[in-house]
Design an enzyme around this catalytic site. Structure first.
Site, PDB file in Angstrom:
ATOM      1  N   ARG A 159      70.071 -40.657  69.178  1.00  0.00           N
ATOM      2  CA  ARG A 159      69.256 -39.790  70.043  1.00  0.00           C
ATOM      3  C   ARG A 159      69.153 -38.371  69.494  1.00  0.00           C
ATOM      4  NH1 ARG A 159      68.870 -41.972  75.658  1.00  0.00           N
ATOM      5  NH2 ARG A 159      68.458 -44.127  75.100  1.00  0.00           N
ATOM      6  N   ARG A 195      65.806 -34.790  74.545  1.00  0.00           N
ATOM      7  CA  ARG A 195      65.611 -33.685  75.496  1.00  0.00           C
ATOM      8  C   ARG A 195      66.482 -32.460  75.265  1.00  0.00           C
ATOM      9  NH1 ARG A 195      66.110 -37.196  80.751  1.00  0.00           N
ATOM     10  NH2 ARG A 195      67.367 -38.331  79.247  1.00  0.00           N
ATOM     11  N   ARG A 235      56.839 -33.669  74.447  1.00  0.00           N
ATOM     12  CA  ARG A 235      56.845 -34.697  75.494  1.00  0.00           C
ATOM     13  C   ARG A 235      55.899 -34.295  76.626  1.00  0.00           C
ATOM     14  NH1 ARG A 235      59.063 -36.551  80.178  1.00  0.00           N
ATOM     15  NH2 ARG A 235      60.338 -38.450  80.158  1.00  0.00           N
ATOM     16  N   ASP A 238      61.559 -46.607  71.495  1.00  0.00           N
ATOM     17  CA  ASP A 238      62.589 -47.027  72.433  1.00  0.00           C
ATOM     18  C   ASP A 238      62.768 -48.531  72.335  1.00  0.00           C
ATOM     19  OD1 ASP A 238      64.217 -45.778  74.826  1.00  0.00           O
ATOM     20  OD2 ASP A 238      63.632 -47.797  75.417  1.00  0.00           O
ATOM     21  N   TYR A 269      67.835 -55.483  80.498  1.00  0.00           N
ATOM     22  CA  TYR A 269      66.883 -54.592  81.180  1.00  0.00           C
ATOM     23  C   TYR A 269      65.702 -55.375  81.738  1.00  0.00           C
ATOM     24  CZ  TYR A 269      69.412 -50.558  79.366  1.00  0.00           C
ATOM     25  OH  TYR A 269      70.379 -49.620  79.104  1.00  0.00           O
TER      26      TYR A 269
END
Ligand code: 1CP
Length: 355
Positions: free
Chosen positions: A35, A39, A48, A85, A161
């Site tokens: 990562r 952010r 973004r 992702d 998921y």
């Protein structure tokens, strides 16, 4: 976008990174962080917002390429990782995916084998093309001295998921389906093996130098289930990729598996082992002793905290790993609250620059 590249990029970071994956020992070790685009970087948040959401960012090659390059410009890591992702795969299969602000990913859950009809492997091509275009663009703009890592989620983790519809602390929905109807669940895993092979193959053809398979939820299974849902599908993906691209090293990241990592390594034949935060340095050295290239495993929260404690732990890791093929990384992804200065400090510490 006009920030100058860090001077450290003039060394052959790509050669050092790939050299370690070919089992050479490098001092200082190469470094990249899971990562590393995300952010915690103000320039990421800006892009973004411009993209109008996380998935738009993943599917707009110019913007996805830009955020892939941002941490390389800032910190001069030895490797970039494609910005995308693991859940792009279910999205490409036609399972609805959205990212709600502050909530993480949400998918329309697959409840049983009849729901598999909602998934269409033929629909993946047009979505995957955008990701491959991102890889092509990154490779064009990345310094040739920096390696590029492609990735996918392991079938087990992606399935958790897809079945649960979102992340949870134990991914119980997929585990219960796998117990109740192993044949039905296996159809989902088989489908994910096939599309993951196509996905990784396309990334390599577009310019990825190495691959990582993220198995975030590997550690929640007892050993019989681990063998069937983690080891066997990963082994099939690795074998097929090795057949098509023998020169491309693969790193597995089976998070939370502890000493079972040795079994995973020997069966799946990945060259690299991503080690999570809880794995001891003693075990990491032992795994290096059976031929693994180990990668990890600074606690992301220690990177957030920074200071002397981080410096001491970085030195412990470097001292423990200085005689084995080792790639410095975190034990899991950077958390959004991490001060970017701590990341710069970490890179300097690992490289022995100005410390
Ligand atoms: O809001 C935002 O901007 C999104 C935050 C974010 C980011 C930056 C998500 C949502 N995904 C990503 C990028 C990402 N995800 C990368 C890019 C390359 C990099 O810089 O490392 C990679 C490799 C991933 C992989 C990923 N996505 C994993 C496996 C690794 C891990 O962290 O365990 C998993 C489980 C996901 C699912 C996912 N995507 C995003 C979130 C918040 C999550 C976790 C959801 C959960 O379990 O609650």
């Amino acid at each position: 976008m006009s920030q100058p590249l860090k001077p450290t990029i003039s060394t052959d970071n790509r050669g050092r990174f790939l050299g370690v994956l070919a089992k050479q020992t490098e001092a200082p070790p190469p470094i990249w962080l899971m990562r590393q685009a995300g952010r915690y970087l103000p320039e990421y948040r800006e892009v973004r917002t411009k993209a109008g959401g996380f998935l738009n960012l993943c599917y707009t090659p110019a913007l996805a390429a830009e955020v892939t390059l941002q941490p390389i410009r800032r910190f001069g890591f030895d490797a970039a990782i494609l910005f995308s992702d693991i859940l792009v795969v279910p999205d490409a299969l036609g399972q609805g995916l959205r990212f709600a602000e502050g909530e993480g990913p949400i998918l329309d859950p697959i409840f049983d084998v009849t729901d598999l009809k909602r998934l269409d492997p033929k629909s993946t091509a047009s979505v995957f093309e955008r990701v491959f275009e991102t890889v092509t663009r990154v490779r064009q703009d990345l310094p040739k001295e920096t390696a590029l890592i492609g990735f996918c989620g392991a079938p087990w983790t992606v399935a958790t998921y897809m079945v649960g519809g979102r992340g949870s602390s134990d991914q119980a929905a997929a585990r219960v389906w796998a117990y109740n109807d192993p044949h039905g669940f296996n159809q989902l895993i088989d489908l994910l093996v096939e599309v993951s092979i196509a996905y990784l193959d396309g990334q390599v053809r577009a310019g990825a130098d190495a691959l990582q398979i993220f198995d975030t939820w590997a550690g929640c299974l007892p050993d019989d289930q681990f063998e069937v849902w983690v080891i066997l599908p990963t082994k099939r993906i690795v074998a097929e990729l090795k057949q098509r691209h023998p020169q491309v090293p693969i790193i597995g990241f089976p998070r939370g598996v502890g000493a079972t990592a040795g079994w995973y390594l020997q069966e799946t034949k990945v060259e690299g082992l991503g080690c999570d935060t809880a794995m001891s340095l003693v075990l990491m050295r032992e795994l290096a002793g059976i031929g693994a290239v180990v990668q990890g495993n600074l606690d992301p929260l220690l990177l957030l905290a920074g200071g002397t404690h981080m410096e001491i732990r970085v030195k412990q890791i470097l001292d423990a790993m200085n005689t084995v093929p080792f790639i410095f990384n975190l034990g899991h992804g950077i958390v959004p609250e991490t001060p970017p200065e701590n990341v710069a400090r970490l890179v300097a510490l690992v490289r022995g620059e100005g410390v």
